[in-house]
Design an enzyme around this catalytic site. Structure first.
Site: not given
Ligand SMILES: [Zn+2]
Length: 312
Positions: A145, A217, A281
């Site tokens: 994740h 950017c 667990n």
């Molecule tokens: Zn960027």
């Protein structure tokens, strides 16, 4: 290994059911699992492994959000599309990331690292986004994740460390930084409400929190490099997770209820190939019906002593 410790469970995932007594026989059984499949055991870990490190549960990824209580996890599409959601997320994260980064690996992380170094474990797939397995010295780690240690631009993909991003948040929000420094000097942390919000002084409002655009950017917003609820595991990561299962002979699931499908499907995949699956667990898991062995104890009571039995 005989399926002696298999426990049949009904009800909700994650609730403790019948604790397995940590007897020498149970420790030997897990040690035997590592010896039988030496060098071919793949670990699959979750939040339970980081609980002894005091990792806060605010993260909001689909692997860790709270099912109970009033806390609502932020959704992927909210972060991508809504300025107000990003303000709220980064303002909360401005405070929450500090204790998260102070967390240190615990004996479970170190046991996994030693198991890999000494050739028992082929690698780890973790649902945790805290980076603690890597800090403990594990090498072959797939963060299913993602990780909170970085942010990336939604437009151009530029990746920056969360630390560097934090400094830029501090520069953009001097009043918030002053509030944090005052709290830190008094040894306190902002009080967190059950819904995940923070109690703020009257001069601070989420609507005023500033966050930077991408400086490469100049078009995109940054996101933490984690999979949020409503988001998807990247194809390349999913393929790599299946490859790791394919190359392993057995799977050790540790400290996770396997509530997220991205983790549970790996257990299914292993079982479809006839591979052994051991689950450690404290609480039932979605994979209990697929387990060859289920040991119902917190991982910290089992992994470190098993590593010692194996001479690590
Ligand atoms: Zn960027």
């Amino acid at each position: 290994m005989a399926p002696a410790a298999r426990v049949k469970i009904k009800g909700l995932y994650g609730l403790p059911t019948k604790r397995t007594p940590v007897t020498p026989a149970v420790l030997d059984m897990l040690a035997g699992f590592f010896q039988q499949h030496k060098g071919r055991v793949l670990g699959l870990t979750g939040a339970g492994v980081s609980v002894p490190s005091g990792v806060p549960d605010y993260r909001g990824t689909n692997g860790t959000y709270r099912i109970h209580g009033e806390y609502t996890p932020i959704l992927h599409h909210e972060l991508v599309r809504q300025h107000a959601s990003r303000q709220r997320y980064w303002a909360r994260s401005f405070f929450g990331i500090r204790p998260a980064f102070k967390a240190e690996p615990n004996p479970i992380h170190y046991a996994f690292a030693r198991l890999e170094t000494k050739g028992f474990l082929t690698g780890l797939i973790t649902q945790n986004v805290d980076g603690l397995h890597l800090l403990a010295g594990s090498q072959n780690v797939l963060e299913l994740h993602g990780t909170l240690r970085h942010v990336s631009c939604l437009n151009c993909g530029y990746v920056e460390s969360r630390d560097a991003f934090q400094h830029r948040l501090e520069e953009l929000n001097p009043e918030w930084t002053a509030f944090w420094q005052t709290m830190a000097r008094s040894g306190k942390e902002p009080t967190r409400r059950p819904d995940g919000d923070v109690d703020l002084p009257p001069n601070l409002r989420y609507e005023d929190f500033k966050y930077p655009m991408c400086h490469r950017c100049h078009k995109g917003h940054f996101m933490p490099t984690v999979v949020f609820f409503g988001g998807n595991v990247a194809d390349s990561v999913r393929r790599q997770s299946y490859d790791m299962v394919d190359q392993a002979q057995a799977l050790l699931v540790c400290g996770t209820s396997l509530a997220t499908f991205s983790a549970y499907r790996l257990v299914k995949h292993a079982r479809e190939q006839g591979k052994q699956v051991a689950i450690v667990n404290f609480g039932q898991t979605r994979g209990d019906g697929d387990a060859t062995v289920k040991i119902e104890v917190p991982a910290e009571e089992l992994l470190p002593p098993v590593a010692r039995i194996l001479g690590l």
